[in-house]
Motif scaffolding. Structure first.
Motif, mmCIF file in Angstrom:
data_model
loop_
_atom_site.group_PDB
_atom_site.id
_atom_site.type_symbol
_atom_site.label_atom_id
_atom_site.label_comp_id
_atom_site.label_asym_id
_atom_site.label_seq_id
_atom_site.Cartn_x
_atom_site.Cartn_y
_atom_site.Cartn_z
ATOM 1 N N GLY A 133 40.928 35.469 39.603
ATOM 2 C CA GLY A 133 42.074 35.573 38.703
ATOM 3 C C GLY A 133 42.213 34.311 37.856
ATOM 4 O O GLY A 133 41.600 33.281 38.146
ATOM 5 N N ALA A 134 43.051 34.374 36.834
ATOM 6 C CA ALA A 134 43.252 33.236 35.935
ATOM 7 C C ALA A 134 43.795 32.013 36.665
ATOM 8 O O ALA A 134 43.584 30.889 36.234
ATOM 9 C CB ALA A 134 44.190 33.637 34.809
ATOM 10 N N ASP A 135 44.473 32.240 37.794
ATOM 11 C CA ASP A 135 45.042 31.133 38.577
ATOM 12 C C ASP A 135 44.111 30.668 39.698
ATOM 13 O O ASP A 135 44.470 29.792 40.486
ATOM 14 C CB ASP A 135 46.382 31.546 39.159
ATOM 15 C CG ASP A 135 46.288 32.790 40.044
ATOM 16 O OD1 ASP A 135 45.188 33.395 40.129
ATOM 17 O OD2 ASP A 135 47.312 33.164 40.638
ATOM 18 N N GLY A 136 42.898 31.246 39.788
ATOM 19 C CA GLY A 136 41.941 30.858 40.827
ATOM 20 C C GLY A 136 42.044 31.674 42.097
ATOM 21 O O GLY A 136 41.233 31.501 43.011
ATOM 22 N N LEU A 137 43.004 32.575 42.180
ATOM 23 C CA LEU A 137 43.147 33.466 43.323
ATOM 24 C C LEU A 137 42.033 34.510 43.284
ATOM 25 O O LEU A 137 41.722 35.042 42.228
ATOM 26 C CB LEU A 137 44.519 34.158 43.261
ATOM 27 C CG LEU A 137 44.859 35.128 44.387
ATOM 28 C CD1 LEU A 137 45.094 34.382 45.677
ATOM 29 C CD2 LEU A 137 46.094 35.920 44.013
#
Length: 144
Positions: A133-137
Motif C-alpha cells: 500500500g501507499a503507506d507501506g502496509l
C-alpha cells in the motif's frame, strides 16, 4: 556529448520541416535503485523502439536496472520508488468483509507502492504474497 549532438540535430530537423519523433535517454549513468531527477534525462530526436518519450513518465521513478548514459529509458527499466526493503519487518493486513487480521512479517523482496511481494509471516513462518500500500502496509488477500 549526446546532449550537444541533440542540440545540433534538433534545429536542423525543425528547419527542414521534417516530422520528428523524440525518445528519452539517460543523460548520465544511472545505477539501479536511483530516483530519477529531471537532469538525469534528455530527449533525443530519434524514434527508439520501446523508449519513453516524455520526461514526466520517468521523473520520480526508481531505476530497476542500471541505465547507461545515452541508452533509452524503457518502461520495464523503471518503477515506483521502493517503500519496502528486503528483510525488513513489515505489517501485514488481511481484510474480508468486516474481518481484519493484522500480523508482522519479513519482506522477502524489495518493492514500491502497488507492487506484489512475498512476505514471511513471523508467527506462522508461512510465506504469503501481498500488495504494498501507499503507506507501506502489505495487504494480503481480500484486496480489490
Amino acid at each position: 556529448m549526446l546532449w550537444g549532438l541533440a542540440r545540433l540535430i534538433l534545429p536542423m530537423l525543425i528547419l527542414a520541416g521534417t516530422a520528428r519523433a523524440e525518445s528519452l535517454v539517460a543523460a548520465r549513468n544511472l545505477p539501479a535503485q536511483t530516483i530519477i531527477a529531471p537532469g538525469d534525462l534528455m530527449q533525443v530526436v530519434t524514434s527508439i523502439s520501446g523508449a519513453l518519450t516524455l520526461p514526466a513518465e520517468a521523473v520520480g521513478q526508481e531505476t530497476r536496472v542500471a541505465i547507461y548514459a545515452g541508452r533509452p529509458v524503457r518502461p520495464g527499466d523503471i518503477g515506483p520508488p521502493a517503500l519496502i526493503e528486503r528483510n525488513s519487518i513489515v505489517a501485514l493486513e488481511y481484510r474480508a468483509g468486516g474481518l481484519v487480521i493484522r500480523a508482522e512479517g519479513r519482506a522477502l523482496a524489495r518493492g514500491g507502492a502497488g507492487e506484489m511481494i512475498r512476505v514471511m509471516n513471523l508467527a506462522s513462518k508461512t510465506t504469503v504474497s501481498g500488495r504494498i500500500g501507499a503507506d507501506g502496509l502489505i495487504l494480503v488477500g481480500g484486496f480489490p
